[in-house]
Design a protein around this motif. Structure first.
Motif, PDB file in Angstrom:
ATOM      1  N   VAL A  78      -3.519   6.269   1.027  1.00  0.00           N
ATOM      2  CA  VAL A  78      -2.636   6.986   1.950  1.00  0.00           C
ATOM      3  C   VAL A  78      -2.347   6.091   3.150  1.00  0.00           C
ATOM      4  CG1 VAL A  78      -2.358   9.011   3.425  1.00  0.00           C
ATOM      5  CG2 VAL A  78      -3.601   9.211   1.255  1.00  0.00           C
ATOM      6  N   LEU A  79      -1.080   5.921   3.467  1.00  0.00           N
ATOM      7  CA  LEU A  79      -0.670   5.194   4.664  1.00  0.00           C
ATOM      8  C   LEU A  79      -0.456   6.196   5.782  1.00  0.00           C
ATOM      9  CD1 LEU A  79       0.248   2.576   6.093  1.00  0.00           C
ATOM     10  CD2 LEU A  79       2.560   3.061   5.241  1.00  0.00           C
ATOM     11  N   CYS A  80      -1.195   6.065   6.873  1.00  0.00           N
ATOM     12  CA  CYS A  80      -1.077   6.967   8.028  1.00  0.00           C
ATOM     13  C   CYS A  80      -0.368   6.223   9.158  1.00  0.00           C
ATOM     14  CB  CYS A  80      -2.446   7.438   8.483  1.00  0.00           C
ATOM     15  SG  CYS A  80      -3.344   8.413   7.261  1.00  0.00           S
ATOM     16  N   ILE A  81       0.864   6.616   9.443  1.00  0.00           N
ATOM     17  CA  ILE A  81       1.670   6.003  10.501  1.00  0.00           C
ATOM     18  C   ILE A  81       1.618   6.919  11.716  1.00  0.00           C
ATOM     19  CG2 ILE A  81       3.987   5.263  11.157  1.00  0.00           C
ATOM     20  CD1 ILE A  81       4.511   4.616   8.224  1.00  0.00           C
ATOM     21  N   ILE A  82       0.968   6.442  12.767  1.00  0.00           N
ATOM     22  CA  ILE A  82       0.668   7.285  13.925  1.00  0.00           C
ATOM     23  C   ILE A  82       1.716   7.119  15.028  1.00  0.00           C
ATOM     24  CG2 ILE A  82      -1.072   7.891  15.647  1.00  0.00           C
ATOM     25  CD1 ILE A  82      -1.968   8.409  12.758  1.00  0.00           C
ATOM     26  N   ASP A  83       2.520   8.150  15.225  1.00  0.00           N
ATOM     27  CA  ASP A  83       3.394   8.307  16.397  1.00  0.00           C
ATOM     28  C   ASP A  83       4.427   7.193  16.588  1.00  0.00           C
ATOM     29  OD1 ASP A  83       1.717  10.416  16.659  1.00  0.00           O
ATOM     30  OD2 ASP A  83       0.782   9.781  18.526  1.00  0.00           O
ATOM     31  N   VAL A  84       4.909   6.607  15.513  1.00  0.00           N
ATOM     32  CA  VAL A  84       5.980   5.606  15.634  1.00  0.00           C
ATOM     33  C   VAL A  84       7.300   6.367  15.657  1.00  0.00           C
ATOM     34  CG1 VAL A  84       6.959   3.486  14.700  1.00  0.00           C
ATOM     35  CG2 VAL A  84       4.523   3.961  14.411  1.00  0.00           C
TER      36      VAL A  84
ATOM     37  N   GLY B 139      10.547   5.966  -2.632  1.00  0.00           N
ATOM     38  CA  GLY B 139       9.945   6.520  -3.834  1.00  0.00           C
ATOM     39  C   GLY B 139       8.558   7.090  -3.663  1.00  0.00           C
ATOM     40  N   LYS B 140       8.004   6.996  -2.462  1.00  0.00           N
ATOM     41  CA  LYS B 140       6.660   7.511  -2.199  1.00  0.00           C
ATOM     42  C   LYS B 140       6.744   8.870  -1.510  1.00  0.00           C
ATOM     43  CE  LYS B 140       4.895   2.801  -1.564  1.00  0.00           C
ATOM     44  NZ  LYS B 140       6.178   2.119  -1.873  1.00  0.00           N
ATOM     45  N   LYS B 141       5.830   9.763  -1.832  1.00  0.00           N
ATOM     46  CA  LYS B 141       5.792  11.067  -1.179  1.00  0.00           C
ATOM     47  C   LYS B 141       5.435  10.897   0.299  1.00  0.00           C
ATOM     48  CE  LYS B 141       4.491  13.767  -5.278  1.00  0.00           C
ATOM     49  NZ  LYS B 141       3.490  14.670  -5.874  1.00  0.00           N
TER      50      LYS B 141
ATOM     51  N   GLY C  15       3.811  -1.636  -0.160  1.00  0.00           N
ATOM     52  CA  GLY C  15       2.426  -1.219  -0.326  1.00  0.00           C
ATOM     53  C   GLY C  15       2.253  -0.270  -1.502  1.00  0.00           C
ATOM     54  N   SER C  16       1.082  -0.295  -2.088  1.00  0.00           N
ATOM     55  CA  SER C  16       0.805   0.564  -3.257  1.00  0.00           C
ATOM     56  C   SER C  16       0.194   1.884  -2.816  1.00  0.00           C
ATOM     57  CB  SER C  16      -0.131  -0.156  -4.230  1.00  0.00           C
ATOM     58  OG  SER C  16      -1.322  -0.550  -3.558  1.00  0.00           O
ATOM     59  N   TYR C  17       0.983   2.667  -2.078  1.00  0.00           N
ATOM     60  CA  TYR C  17       0.488   3.929  -1.523  1.00  0.00           C
ATOM     61  C   TYR C  17       0.950   5.114  -2.365  1.00  0.00           C
ATOM     62  CZ  TYR C  17      -0.541   1.032   2.523  1.00  0.00           C
ATOM     63  OH  TYR C  17      -1.031   0.044   3.337  1.00  0.00           O
TER      64      TYR C  17
ATOM     65  N   ARG D  15       6.286  -3.600  10.501  1.00  0.00           N
ATOM     66  CA  ARG D  15       5.120  -3.561   9.603  1.00  0.00           C
ATOM     67  C   ARG D  15       5.098  -2.248   8.822  1.00  0.00           C
ATOM     68  NH1 ARG D  15       0.049  -5.965   9.275  1.00  0.00           N
ATOM     69  NH2 ARG D  15      -0.951  -5.173   7.367  1.00  0.00           N
ATOM     70  N   CYS D  16       5.470  -1.163   9.472  1.00  0.00           N
ATOM     71  CA  CYS D  16       5.527   0.126   8.772  1.00  0.00           C
ATOM     72  C   CYS D  16       6.529   0.066   7.624  1.00  0.00           C
ATOM     73  CB  CYS D  16       5.914   1.241   9.737  1.00  0.00           C
ATOM     74  SG  CYS D  16       4.684   1.617  10.995  1.00  0.00           S
ATOM     75  N   ILE D  17       7.687  -0.516   7.887  1.00  0.00           N
ATOM     76  CA  ILE D  17       8.706  -0.655   6.843  1.00  0.00           C
ATOM     77  C   ILE D  17       8.179  -1.487   5.690  1.00  0.00           C
ATOM     78  CG2 ILE D  17      10.984  -1.621   6.325  1.00  0.00           C
ATOM     79  CD1 ILE D  17      11.675  -1.016   9.322  1.00  0.00           C
TER      80      ILE D  17
END
Length: 350
Positions: free
Chosen positions: A61-67, A227-229, A147-149, A139-141
């Motif tokens: 799981v990729l957690c992107i905080i407050d971007v 393509g990722k949820k 990334g394999s998330y 980096r998020c992009i």
């Protein structure tokens, strides 16, 4: 870096520290008392199964905080001068309707239009340096695209709407903040921030949305990105895993989640779920997934959310190059704090 104007209690309990190198943003600076998860004294306890970040993990799981736009100085500077919370608006003069005692909230006096004026510019609400913020967005992009998330979680701050009961305080004279009778103005979030309900800064950063047009929180709490949820999660404090509850008239006397998963007005709702509950119900519980963290700011929201995830039993990864703070020193302090308190459950990646 702290300005007593933003911390009348004299405590370093803030959500995003020093946007422009001076004063942090947080619920204390906004006039609300909160618990600061990342700054607690004790080291996070790790379980035996957390000593190897990848052991037994089946999902990522990729957690992107407050971007989000409201923390991007370039976005805030681009707004027209009549947009509430934009740089031009907060640096203009605005009339104060009344003064109140800092501690009791008792009204001191009413002002005639134009009699007393202040700027809504607290420095920290100008946003994070655009260069720093841009690197995080890039980096998020990259992580989303390559990334394999199995899931991407976007957290975003979403404070009460402008007519809500929660307001920030502004000094009206040089009376020390230690004086409980210090006269202050009480100003709604929406006048000096863009991250409140209905504000223009609540959506995921336009930098990300330009590269990935399908990314937005405007179409509901779930979607797809490359393509990722995706899961979009509202919060009002630094810790995305916050589980504090409120019991009041507006919660019908019941204990509802107070700081996360709020409704469209930024208010508590009866069916709200914690981030842990949302992840677990989707098959991404602590025994099922590794969480990778990036976002802003390293030493506050990222640290608090990551460390609370560790306390829940998650193995986590810190994507250091995908995080930033107001300056390199605060970023480095945040990384050190995460590694010291997170222990064996944390893997630092560049």
């Amino acid at each position: 870096h702290r300005d007593d104007d933003e911390d009348p209690e004299g405590k370093a309990k803030h959500e995003h520290e020093s946007f422009a190198g001076l004063t942090p943003l947080g619920k204390v600076s906004l006039g609300i008392s909160i618990k600061e998860y990342a700054l607690r004294g004790k080291k996070t306890d790790t379980k035996e199964g957390q000593k190897d970040v990848t052991r037994g993990a089946k999902k990522k799981v990729l957690c992107i905080i407050d971007v989000q736009d409201g923390y991007d100085a370039d976005f805030l500077a681009s707004l027209p001068d009549d947009i509430l919370g934009g740089l031009a608006y907060i640096q203009d003069q605005h009339s104060v309707r009344a003064s109140f005692e800092l501690q009791s909230g008792r009204k001191i006096k009413d002002f005639k239009p134009g009699e007393k004026q202040i700027r809504y510019d607290k420095v920290w609400n100008r946003g994070l340096n655009g260069s720093f913020f841009g690197k995080v967005a890039d980096r998020c992009i990259q992580e989303i695209k390559h990334g394999s998330y199995d899931l991407v979680v976007f957290t975003y701050d979403y404070l009460e709407k402008q007519t809500g009961e929660e307001k920030g305080v502004f000094a009206l004279d040089d009376t020390p903040w230690t004086d409980p009778c210090k006269p202050v103005a009480r100003i709604s979030y929406g006048k000096y921030l863009t991250i409140n309900a209905g504000g223009v800064g609540t959506d995921i950063s336009q930098r990300i949305r330009k590269a990935l047009p399908e990314v937005t929180n405007a179409r509901g709490p779930e979607g797809l990105a490359s393509g990722k949820k995706t899961l979009y999660f509202r919060k009002q404090v630094d810790d995305a895993f916050n589980d504090d509850r409120e019991t009041s008239d507006r919660t019908m006397g019941e204990a509802w989640l107070d700081e996360v998963d709020v409704d469209d007005h930024g208010w508590p709702k009866p069916q709200a779920e914690t981030l842990l509950e949302k992840l677990t119900s989707r098959g991404f519980g602590p025994d099922e997934a590794v969480l990778s963290f990036c976002g802003v700011v390293t030493n506050r929201c990222v640290a608090s959310s990551l460390l609370h995830a560790v306390d829940h039993g998650y193995n986590v990864q810190l994507l250091e190059g995908g995080c930033c703070a107001a300056d390199e020193e605060q970023h480095a302090r945040g990384v050190t704090m995460i590694l010291e308190k997170g222990g064996h459950a944390v893997e630092k990646l560049s």
